[in-house]
Design a protein around this motif. Structure first.
Motif, mmCIF file in Angstrom:
data_model
loop_
_atom_site.group_PDB
_atom_site.id
_atom_site.type_symbol
_atom_site.label_atom_id
_atom_site.label_comp_id
_atom_site.label_asym_id
_atom_site.label_seq_id
_atom_site.Cartn_x
_atom_site.Cartn_y
_atom_site.Cartn_z
ATOM 1 N N LEU A 334 -3.471 7.263 -8.872
ATOM 2 C CA LEU A 334 -3.106 6.269 -9.877
ATOM 3 C C LEU A 334 -1.594 6.112 -9.995
ATOM 4 O O LEU A 334 -1.103 5.122 -10.527
ATOM 5 N N HIS A 336 1.394 5.031 -8.417
ATOM 6 C CA HIS A 336 1.787 4.257 -7.237
ATOM 7 C C HIS A 336 2.793 3.186 -7.614
ATOM 8 O O HIS A 336 2.977 2.884 -8.804
ATOM 9 N N GLU A 416 -4.711 -3.287 -5.347
ATOM 10 C CA GLU A 416 -4.745 -2.056 -6.141
ATOM 11 C C GLU A 416 -5.270 -0.887 -5.300
ATOM 12 O O GLU A 416 -4.717 0.214 -5.326
ATOM 13 N N ARG A 420 -3.149 2.441 -4.292
ATOM 14 C CA ARG A 420 -3.633 3.773 -4.624
ATOM 15 C C ARG A 420 -3.671 4.640 -3.364
ATOM 16 O O ARG A 420 -3.346 5.818 -3.407
#
Ligand code: ZN
Ligand code: ZN
Length: 599
Positions: A334, A336, A416, A420
């Motif tokens: 999470l 990043h 996303e 990640r």
């Protein structure tokens, strides 16, 4: 330009195409320290004689294989397009056998290790190519080997060549494209379905060089009208021939009659020629399997820490351990960077890595060869998330590029997931691998190697093995502050190399199914569905190459530990690294032999 790392590539391009684009240049920020003592200077008469022989041999080789010359940065044969006919293959095979025979007969009295290594490398290379032409015969079942487009892009994009000379060479080169496609079609027999699909998409995309890129350059050139008009017409013929080739390819009745799985006997031989770390394919597979188990144990312990789980046994079966490791990975992922700062995050890390290597005195870094971070060129888009493209041995002044994939084309969810995957920890490991002190650093050393042979015939397991080795080496030396998060991210990354070997070996030798492969990659290597599917695809399109990462790493690490044990207090890590790199991209087994003999 040669491309080095397909580490992140979901797809492996059989004949990569290259283009150079202008990127930002980093000014060197350090003054050079005195040159390190890694130069191997040939002194004896025997070595001088060998160097002359090797130079002439390489000239003959380039003449016989103009495409090899082109990718090494020798542009004398840019106008020559060799068509894939039986006649040409026979002539080339004859050439290789003659040269290999002459090397067998070469008097090696008084030669230095470096020269003996050259001979061994050349013999192996030629024998590998003979094996490939006559036994592997991938020119028959792999249509993606027949793609003339890439070389055109490569020449066209070369900004060092004078524009008119370049276009003149390409204009002549163009004339053979229709014959090339015709001969390619005749060469094929029972192509595999996966390679056929790859060829169709690569050629469809590649034809743009004739349709527009080269065409536009010709239109804007100052070439004589007659030459220009002929070349423009040839562009059209080339496009047409390519389209027909694709149409014929799609409608062949014999597609899929060859299995993409290599037969075990071919696999073993290909592995022996390509890897050269001193182990067999089966031994590499066993070592990778053991490493996987070891990593699972280490990762489980870290997961307990990261998830702050107390009172649990340090031992757990896979049913309990694997989901817990996945949970810890999800947690650290999470953290990043933002999508729009991905490239910048990479660029900012390079000076930090350089500073760390210098501060810890891990190896000498040449500050006069800056690495250029750039957005990946369009032709690579969607293929490689990150890669290094490097100048060939004849382009010593050329830039080395760090190509970074853009996230622009992705949807929000995809973005996303990608971020990640390349979270704050993993991104640093990626940069170690690709840049400093991984591929880029190794390359700078390799280009200093006075041996043309080693510059041209670099060993993939040495090159990838080195990059993978440096990840562990940096963390061992305290990079990342020994945090459990950094180590967990690293172990996941290293686990990928071990699983690459397990996957490749199992698919080609043990009949591993797609379902089994996906289970290995998803559950045991913690990869996303997308990555796992991409890896499966890559393993069906290639063989052996996926083993080079782990097998090279394992051999380099073991060599270091063996030397440490031998030398005791006299062992010096900086000296080890510089000496190891001083051989150029030679096979690890040859380097190890010499380093153990004369520590
Ligand atoms: Zn790599
Ligand atoms: Zn997020």
């Amino acid at each position: 330009m040669r491309i080095l790392c397909f580490w992140l590539a979901g797809l492996f391009m059989a004949s990569p195409v290259f283009a150079q684009k202008k990127g930002a240049t980093h000014a060197p920020t350090h003054t050079p320290s005195p040159a390190a003592s890694f130069k191997q200077t040939p002194v004896s008469e025997a070595d001088k004689k060998w160097n002359l022989y090797a130079d002439e041999l390489i000239q003959r080789y380039f003449k016989a294989n103009p495409e090899a010359a082109l990718y090494a940065g020798d542009h004398r044969y840019d106008s020559v397009l060799v068509v894939p006919s039986n006649e040409n293959r026979d002539a080339y095979s004859q050439f290789l056998q003659t040269e290999s025979g002459s090397l067998d007969a070469y008097d090696t009295t008084g030669l230095s290790t470096a020269s003996l290594m050259d001979i061994a490398i050349l013999k192996n290379e030629f024998n590998q190519q003979i094996f490939s032409l006559n036994k592997l015969t991938s020119w028959q079942w792999n249509p993606s080997e027949h793609n003339p487009c890439g070389a055109f892009s490569e020449i066209l994009a070369n900004r060092k060549l004078p524009s008119t000379a370049k276009l003149r060479a390409l204009g002549i080169r163009l004339r053979n494209v229709p014959l090339y496609f015709k001969m390619a079609q005749q060469s094929l027999l029972n192509p595999t379905s996966v390679h056929t699909q790859l060829a169709v998409s690569q050629i469809k995309n590649g034809l743009i060089v004739f349709e527009s890129e080269l065409r536009d350059s010709l239109l804007n050139s100052k070439l004589p009208a007659a030459f220009k008009n002929r070349a423009l017409a040839d562009c059209q013929r080339a496009t047409q021939a390519g389209r027909e080739f694709v149409e014929n390819l799609i409608s062949r009745p014999d597609i899929g009659k060859t299995d993409f799985r290599l037969r075990p006997d071919l696999y073993e031989r290909k592995f022996d020629y390509a890897i050269q770390t001193g182990v067999t394919a089966e031994e590499a597979y066993k070592a990778a399997t053991a490493r996987k188990e070891e990593l699972h144990k280490k990762m489980y312990e870290l997961a307990l820490k990261i998830l702050k789980i107390e009172g649990k046994s340090e031992q757990a079966g896979p049913k309990e351990a694997l989901p817990l490791i996945q949970k810890a990975i999800d947690k650290i992922s999470l953290r990043h960077c933002r999508a729009d700062s991905f490239q910048e995050a990479i660029r900012n890390q390079i000076p930090k890595l350089t500073a760390f290597v210098r501060y810890k005195n891990l190896m000498y870094l040449d500050p006069s060869k800056p690495l250029v971070v750039r957005k990946e060129p369009d032709y690579m888009a969607g293929v490689a998330g990150a890669s290094i493209s490097a100048p060939g041995p004849f382009e010593k002044g050329g830039n080395t590029y760090y190509n970074v994939g853009s996230l622009a084309g992705m949807g929000d969810v995809e973005k996303e997931l990608y971020l990640r995957e390349y979270n704050n920890y993993t991104l640093q490991i990626l940069n170690i691998h690709e840049a400093v002190p991984g591929h880029y650093t190794q390359l700078v050393y390799a280009n200093k190697s006075p041996s043309l042979v080693k510059s041209i015939f670099g060993n993939g397991a040495m090159i990838e093995g080195w990059a993978v080795y440096t990840e562990l080496m940096m963390l061992e030396n305290g990079y990342g502050g020994n945090s459990p998060e950094m180590w967990l991210a690293y172990y996941k990354w290293n686990l990928r190399t071990a699983c690459n070997t397990i996957l490749d070996y199992s698919i080609h030798n043990k009949g591993m199914t797609e379902e089994e492969a996906l289970d290995l990659l998803r559950r045991e290597a913690f990869q996303t569905e997308t990555e796992a599917k991409g890896k499966w695809k890559r393993a069906t399109l290639t063989s052996v190459q996926l083993c080079s990462y782990f097998t090279g790493f394992d051999a380099i690490y073991k060599l270091r530990e063996e030397l440490k044990a031998k030398q005791g207090a006299a062992f010096n890590l900086k000296a080890f690294h510089e000496r190891f790199l001083s051989y150029g991209s030679a096979p690890v087994s040859l380097i190890a032999k010499d380093m153990l003999l004369k520590p």
